[in-house]
Design an enzyme around this catalytic site. Structure first.
Site, PDB file in Angstrom:
ATOM      1  CG  HIS A  78      -1.890   1.042   1.371  1.00 57.08           C
ATOM      2  ND1 HIS A  78      -2.595   1.581   0.380  1.00 57.08           N
ATOM      3  CD2 HIS A  78      -2.271   1.871   2.459  1.00 57.08           C
ATOM      4  CE1 HIS A  78      -3.445   2.334   0.679  1.00 57.08           C
ATOM      5  NE2 HIS A  78      -3.336   2.496   1.813  1.00 57.08           N
ATOM      6  N   GLY A 108      -5.563 -11.440   2.566  1.00 57.85           N
ATOM      7  CA  GLY A 108      -4.303 -12.203   2.629  1.00 57.85           C
ATOM      8  C   GLY A 108      -4.891 -13.558   2.683  1.00 57.85           C
ATOM      9  CD  GLU A 131     -33.855  -8.464   1.207  1.00 56.96           C
ATOM     10  OE1 GLU A 131     -33.881  -7.991  -0.098  1.00 56.96           O
ATOM     11  OE2 GLU A 131     -34.765  -8.727   1.579  1.00 56.96           O
TER      12      GLU A 131
END
Length: 349
Positions: free
Chosen positions: A108, A134, A231
């Protein structure tokens, strides 16, 4: 403009051959990188702080574990895979070893882009950012496949940084799926923006706002939870599998028409303007500065907000309703503490 994508055929197999790789950190990303690298035939050593909770796990997995500075001192490539706020402290320990011929890799761009890690001019600096957690990256690798990744080079004094990065991406399985060329700035700015406005901040607040609106209007919290939270997985899975068009094809015509008629009223011009403001704060570094300062104070705001959110009505209702769904994995979240739980815990059956 179409992205530039690289695959196994584009990799120089000699770029990492014979090099020792020090993986600093053995958490969500660290364990996956280290194990994939080893399975690809590379020499890997793990660097961890004294007292690290990951030390026992890494040793059990068959790795040589050393102190952070020692691991870096004896490696050609050093990969920092610890949480962003710790990178400066880690860099201070390994910087004396990072000279000519060494490569620094991060997953990152945050610490490099925002100046927490400032490598000397003789060091190759590379970003290899897999686009999956990971544990999923490791699972897919063991199945003979890979997850996509982003690749960028910040410094290339050796002239071979790109080849090294591409070979590293292959070793963790990413070139099996495809590696997209990017820049450090693009990776970190889009990543932070996506997290804050859509994936975490945006979706969380949208769900809570919908839930609260229904409850305040007199509807049962349990019903509101099903409609606004439960949902969500169905909809996101459809998007993940086939994009917005497949989701709209799969839901009812009523739901699709509601999407078109009400979606833009909710995410209106004011929301889009706020998104642009958030992006500006990410690009100018002001949000990063706020987070770094927060982390150095011991993250009091983070822990306060976490505790507040965990005690919210939507979370309490959700915990009760999930007991009615025995097919779900039993996830528990550790109580608020000074150490951030990086992954939810699966309760023993």
């Amino acid at each position: 403009m179409a992205a530039t994508v690289y695959y196994d055929k584009d990799v120089d197999p000699n770029a990492l051959r014979g090099k020792t790789i020090a993986v600093i950190g053995y958490g969500s990303q660290g364990h996956a990188h280290a194990q994939n690298l080893r399975d690809s035939g590379h020499q890997v050593v793990i660097g961890l702080a004294e007292g690290s909770g990951s030390r026992e796990r890494a040793t059990k997995d068959g790795f040589e574990v050393r102190a952070v500075a020692d691991a870096a001192r004896n490696a050609d490539v050093v990969v920092i895979l610890a949480p962003d706020p710790t990178h400066r402290k880690i860099w201070e320990q390994i910087a004396p070893s990072m000279g000519k011929g060494r490569t620094l890799i991060v997953a990152h761009a945050f610490s490099v882009h925002f100046g927490e890690v400032k490598a000397g001019p003789d060091v190759d600096v590379v970003l290899v950012a897999p686009k999956a957690p990971g544990h999923r990256m490791r699972e897919v690798f063991t199945e003979g496949k890979g997850v996509p990744a982003l690749l960028a080079v910040q410094q290339d004094p050796s002239g071979t940084a790109w080849a090294t990065g591409l070979a590293y991406a292959q070793a963790i399985g990413a070139t099996r799926a495809g590696v997209i060329r990017t820049t450090f700035a693009e990776e970190v700015e889009t990543d932070l923006f996506g997290e804050q406005t859509v994936l975490c901040g945006g979706v969380s607040e949208l769900i809570k706002a919908g839930f609260d609106t229904l409850v305040e209007a007199g509807y049962q919290p349990e019903v509101a939870y099903f409609e606004c939270m439960n949902e969500m997985k169905l909809i996101v899975d459809l998007m993940y599998e086939g994009g917005l068009s497949y989701m709209r094809y799969s839901v009812s015509d009523t739901a699709e028409f509601g999407d078109y008629t009400s979606g833009q009223r909710i995410i209106d011009s004011r929301v889009r303007a706020t998104m642009k403001q958030v992006l500006a704060e990410i690009k100018d570094g002001s949000w990063a500065k706020r987070w770094i300062e927060e982390a150095r104070r011991g993250s009091p705001e983070l822990y306060r907000r976490r505790e507040e959110e965990q005690q919210g009505q939507i979370e309490k209702v959700g915990r009760q309703l999930r007991e009615m769904m025995p097919w779900l994995p039993k996830r528990t979240v550790p109580k608020v503490s000074s150490a951030r739980p990086r992954e939810a815990v699966t309760a023993a059956k």
